[in-house]
Enzyme design. Structure first.
Site, PDB file in Angstrom:
ATOM      1  CG  ASN A  13      -9.701  -1.594   1.746  1.00  0.00           C
ATOM      2  OD1 ASN A  13      -9.439  -2.700   1.991  1.00  0.00           O
ATOM      3  ND2 ASN A  13      -9.304  -0.284   2.812  1.00  0.00           N
ATOM      4  CD  GLU A  14     -10.238  -2.233   6.545  1.00  0.00           C
ATOM      5  OE1 GLU A  14     -10.238  -1.034   6.834  1.00  0.00           O
ATOM      6  OE2 GLU A  14      -9.660  -3.098   7.097  1.00  0.00           O
ATOM      7  CD  GLU A  52      -6.288  -4.420   4.458  1.00  0.00           C
ATOM      8  OE1 GLU A  52      -5.907  -3.988   5.630  1.00  0.00           O
ATOM      9  OE2 GLU A  52      -6.427  -3.803   3.423  1.00  0.00           O
ATOM     10  CD  GLN A  55       0.298  -2.514   4.094  1.00  0.00           C
ATOM     11  OE1 GLN A  55       1.127  -2.011   3.380  1.00  0.00           O
ATOM     12  NE2 GLN A  55      -0.910  -1.934   4.296  1.00  0.00           N
ATOM     13  CD  GLU A  87      -2.952   0.953   2.430  1.00  0.00           C
ATOM     14  OE1 GLU A  87      -2.743   0.060   3.141  1.00  0.00           O
ATOM     15  OE2 GLU A  87      -3.902   1.932   2.508  1.00  0.00           O
ATOM     16  CE1 TYR A 101      -3.735  -5.893   9.098  1.00  0.00           C
ATOM     17  CE2 TYR A 101      -5.960  -5.073   8.892  1.00  0.00           C
ATOM     18  CZ  TYR A 101      -4.598  -5.068   8.290  1.00  0.00           C
ATOM     19  OH  TYR A 101      -4.231  -4.666   7.093  1.00  0.00           O
TER      20      TYR A 101
END
Ligand code: AHR
Length: 513
Positions: A193-194, A316, A365, A46, A259
């Site tokens: 995204n999200e 992610e 990432q 990113e 996460y």
């Protein structure tokens, strides 16, 4: 009395060793399951901190050796991992990214504020052409994340036309003018995204309608049609999967985010180093939650999509700790330790177990950000423990999963946190060999288990072991690396093959004979 005590101690000792000897890994190599798609080992890059700029992109004029701006040392290290896929340009950044600002002469591109990540200038030096140059240097597939937040269906449709058109349209000619004759191959394309957060704070039903509308206009040549990804939920949510798998045409996959925070609290996530054993277990044990997320979402998919057309991805995942002291908190810089290597391997074992729906994931990432493979400083780089876990698991890319069951797996418990001590996966590699991946999460106790393939003990196994003295052992620039894989082998004796796993270790072996 003394005699009785000695007898008790002896009984306990025998009991303990009998218990240890009882742990067994049974692999049924003749029962092939789904293929473990290589893109489960995908990466995420990113426009965030030094993840791209400095970490990978230094520009063609840099003294740091590079190929058309991309660091040679970083690309070479990533090639060793056989990186199959890279997601770009975000993350949250994707929903503010306008692709037209990243094409044409670099010195004419607009400079913006990266308002998501540290408010630093974004000079758009890395745009569409540079990204595809990177994936082509890596031999990886491209995953482009479209902008639904501040973008439009028109902007996404035109970006796809720019990248994929073979004809003489103005956009295809513009691509040619910018130095690329043949189309770029776009393997995956996501609509936002999200959407539940930085991508627009939407409700699932609202996003599903947006997706439906936008996807109608995302046209490409048939032979360059990406897999279209809808932005899914987070954590234990299932409502996004529910809304997106019920009659929304052209959802090829739903991407979930997961996460791992040691404390589970965003305000105080927990430190990347110098943590207590309870945070070792809470971190590694979170993989149980991730498996649960997969199970509950798969149940929804199995109901709404029984023919399994829709994939369940994690674009992610990874550890997220408090920022490294002294770093820009908006850059998400964190140390990477042995704990991260085990966390990665535990994720792989879970992803393999659900390879029927989980065809793609991206660790967050690739370089310098969150659970990175590589940390750089100026012209130096260091390979993290996570890098080594990825490297050890490369034989599983495109391997065929086979059932692997641990019998009598002890529970590892610290304070209120508990998890199975051992985790295993097995697969028939593309080279025909049977591979086994194992994790011993216990920070203090080694483990011994016997390996059985079908009804038999194999003659021997050979592979790699990753461990270190401390839970937070790390590889630091300018210091000898503390976490590097070493050779590992075991031979059968008396018709039994015993695998000895040191405390806090990852082992990947090929079965020989
Ligand atoms: O990976 C960092 C950020 O985490 C991404 O930009 C966003 O999608 C997620 O919240």
């Amino acid at each position: 009395m003394k005699k009785q005590l000695l007898a008790l101690v002896a009984t306990l000792a025998v009991g303990a060793s009998a218990l240890a000897a009882d742990i067994k890994l049974v692999v049924n190599a003749d029962q092939p399951g789904p293929v473990i798609h290589r893109n489960i080992y995908g990466q995420f890059a990113e426009h965030l901190g030094t993840g791209i700029y400095e970490g990978m992109w230094v520009g063609p004029e840099s003294k740091i050796p590079n190929v058309r701006g991309w660091r040679k040392d970083v690309v070479a290290a990533l090639k060793e991992l056989k990186v199959p896929l890279v997601r770009w340009p975000g993350g949250c950044f994707a929903d503010e990214y306008h692709w037209r600002e990243g094409i044409g002469p670099r010195n004419k591109r607009p400079v913006k504020v990266n308002s998501n990540w540290g408010g630093v200038p974004e000079n758009n030096a890395v745009g569409t052409h540079e990204f595809f140059d990177l994936v082509e240097q890596l031999g990886a597939e491209a995953y482009v994340n479209g902008n639904l937040g501040t973008g439009s269906s028109q902007e996404m449709a035109e970006w796809l036309e720019y990248m994929t058109s073979t004809g003489k349209s103005t956009l295809a000619e513009l691509r040619r003018k910018n130095g690329r004759d043949k189309p770029f191959r776009v393997h995956y394309f996501a609509v936002g995204n999200e959407a539940w957060g930085c991508g627009g704070n939407m409700r699932p039903e609202y996003y599903a309608d947006q997706y439906r509308q936008v996807a109608t206009f995302l046209r490409t040549p048939e032979d360059n049609r990406p897999i279209f990804i809808a932005s899914g939920g987070n954590g234990m949510q299932t409502e996004w999967t529910e809304a997106l798998s019920k009659g929304v045409h052209s959802v090829n996959a739903i991407s979930h985010h997961a996460y791992t925070l040691p404390t589970g609290q965003w305000e105080k996530k927990g430190s990347a180093v110098g943590f207590p054993e309870s945070e070792w277990v809470s971190t590694l044990g979170n993989v149980q939650q991730i498996e649960e997320m997969i199970k509950v979402n798969k149940a929804v998919l199995d109901k709404n999509d029984p023919s399994k057309k829709i994939g369940f991805y994690f674009d992610e995942w990874g550890s997220w700790y408090d920022p490294d002291p002294g770093s820009n908190p908006g850059f998400l810089v964190q140390r990477n330790t042995l704990r991260d290597a085990l966390l990665a391997a535990l994720h792989f074992n879970v992803f393999h177990a659900h390879a029927d729906r989980v065809h793609m994931t991206n660790v967050a990432q690739m370089v310098n950000v969150l659970q990175a493979m590589i940390l750089t400083s100026k012209d130096k780089l260091v390979l993290t423990p996570t890098y080594h876990a990825f490297a050890m698991y490369t034989p599983f890319q495109d391997a065929t999963s086979v059932p692997a069951k641990i019998e009598n797996n002890p529970v590892y418990k610290v304070d209120k946190f508990a998890m199975p001590t051992l985790s295993a996966t097995a697969a028939r590699g593309k080279d025909g060999k049977l591979y086994i991946g194992l994790v011993n999460s216990n920070a203090n106790q080694p483990a011994e288990l016997t390996l059985q393939v079908g009804a038999n003990a194999p003659k021997s196994v050979k592979g790699k072991l990753l461990t270190a003295g401390a839970m937070d052992a790390q590889n630091e620039l300018g210091k000898p690396a503390q976490v590097v894989p070493v050779a590992y082998e075991a031979q059968a004796a008396d018709g039994k093959l015993t695998l000895k796993l040191p405390a806090k270790s990852v082992v990947v072996v090929a079965v020989e004979g």
